[in-house]
Design an enzyme around this catalytic site. Structure first.
Site, mmCIF file in Angstrom:
data_model
loop_
_atom_site.group_PDB
_atom_site.id
_atom_site.type_symbol
_atom_site.label_atom_id
_atom_site.label_comp_id
_atom_site.label_asym_id
_atom_site.label_seq_id
_atom_site.Cartn_x
_atom_site.Cartn_y
_atom_site.Cartn_z
ATOM 1 N N CYS A 53 -66.797 123.753 62.536
ATOM 2 C CA CYS A 53 -66.799 122.424 63.020
ATOM 3 C C CYS A 53 -67.857 122.264 64.107
ATOM 4 C CB CYS A 53 -65.326 122.165 63.858
ATOM 5 S SG CYS A 53 -65.078 120.582 64.467
ATOM 6 N N ASP A 86 -67.299 120.606 66.723
ATOM 7 C CA ASP A 86 -66.782 120.408 68.180
ATOM 8 C C ASP A 86 -67.523 121.413 69.048
ATOM 9 O OD1 ASP A 86 -65.006 121.364 70.263
ATOM 10 O OD2 ASP A 86 -63.386 120.263 69.197
ATOM 11 N N ARG A 116 -66.737 122.776 71.757
ATOM 12 C CA ARG A 116 -66.303 123.896 72.158
ATOM 13 C C ARG A 116 -66.165 125.157 71.259
ATOM 14 N NH1 ARG A 116 -60.562 120.985 72.641
ATOM 15 N NH2 ARG A 116 -61.317 120.431 70.636
ATOM 16 N N HIS A 152 -60.416 125.619 63.966
ATOM 17 C CA HIS A 152 -60.168 126.060 65.269
ATOM 18 C C HIS A 152 -59.012 125.244 65.941
ATOM 19 C CE1 HIS A 152 -62.113 122.218 67.322
ATOM 20 N NE2 HIS A 152 -62.700 122.189 66.046
#
Length: 197
Positions: free
Chosen positions: A39, A41, A43, A98
C-alpha cells in the site's frame, strides 16, 4: 520540504559513504530477489519492515495494495509486475496489506467516495474482497480477504502464471500490523498464520 532537504544532506554525509561499496555495486547491478506489492500508505515502509538493503526489493505501491486482474491494456501495475518477474527474475512476490488501511476502511465502512472519483474507481478492484468479507465494518477481515484476492489477481498475469507453473516464483500474502510491527502470513483456506512478530 526543509526536512527532506536535511534528510538528503544526512544521507549524503553519513549513509552513502558508509555503504559506498554497496552503492558502487548497484550502479551496474539490479537484481532484487523480491517483488513487494504494498500500500502507498506512508506508515508502511517495505525496506524498513523487512530490514532490506538497497537493491533487494522491487517495490510497487498503490492505494490498497491492489493488483488488477491482467488485461492487455496499458497498466502501470502490470508493467511493474511483468518487469520484476520476466526481466529481473525475482524469485518471490509479496502482496502486503496492513492494519488501519484507509482504502479498506473506506470500503468496509461504505464511505462516500464521490469527492474522490479516481479513488472510487480504483477501489473497484477490491470488490471481490468486500464480497468475501461477511461483516460490514470489519476492516481487519477485509484487509486479509483483500490480500488473498490480490494474490489471485496476480496469478492472472502471464509472466506470473508462467513463473509459478515453472516453480521459479513463489507468491506470499502478508498483513503488517503498524502498532506491533508484527507480520502475518495469510493463506487461502488455512487462515492467518504468524510468520514474524
Amino acid at each position: 520540504m526543509r526536512d527532506l532537504a536535511e534528510g538528503v544532506t544526512r544521507f549524503q554525509r553519513d549513509v552513502h559513504p558508509a555503504k559506498a561499496d554497496l552503492f558502487a555495486h548497484l550502479t551496474t547491478h539490479h537484481a532484487p530477489h523480491t517483488l513487494f506489492i504494498g500500500c502507498s500508505d506512508a506508515r508502511v515502509v517495505p525496506e524498513l519492515i523487512t530490514s532490506s538493503e538497497p537493491g533487494e526489493l522491487f517495490v510497487v505501491r498503490n492505494a490498497g495494495n491492489l493488483v488488477p486482474a491482467y488485461t492487455p491494456a496499458p497498466d502501470a501495475m502490470a508493467a511493474g509486475i511483468e518487469y520484476a518477474v520476466a526481466v529481473l527474475g525475482v524469485s518471490d512476490v509479496v502482496v502486503c496489506g496492513h492494519s488501519g488501511c484507509g482504502a479498506m476502511t473506506a470500503l468496509a465502512e461504505a464511505h462516500d467516495l464521490s469527492g474522490v472519483p479516481a479513488v472510487a474507481r480504483w477501489l473497484r478492484h477490491a470488490e471481490a474482497s468486500r464480497a468475501r468479507t461477511p461483516a460490514r465494518g470489519d476492516v481487519a477481515a477485509l484487509v486479509r480477504q483483500n490480500v488473498l484476492a490480490q494474490l489471485a489477481n496476480l496469478a492472472t498475469h502471464p509472466s506470473v502464471a508462467r513463473a509459478l507453473a515453472e516453480g521459479t516464483l513463489t507468491a506470499h500474502g502478508w498483513v503488517y500490523d503498524i502498532a506491533t510491527g508484527g507480520v502475518e502470513t495469510v493463506t487461502a483456506g488455512h487462515g492467518p498464520a504468524v510468520s514474524a512478530a
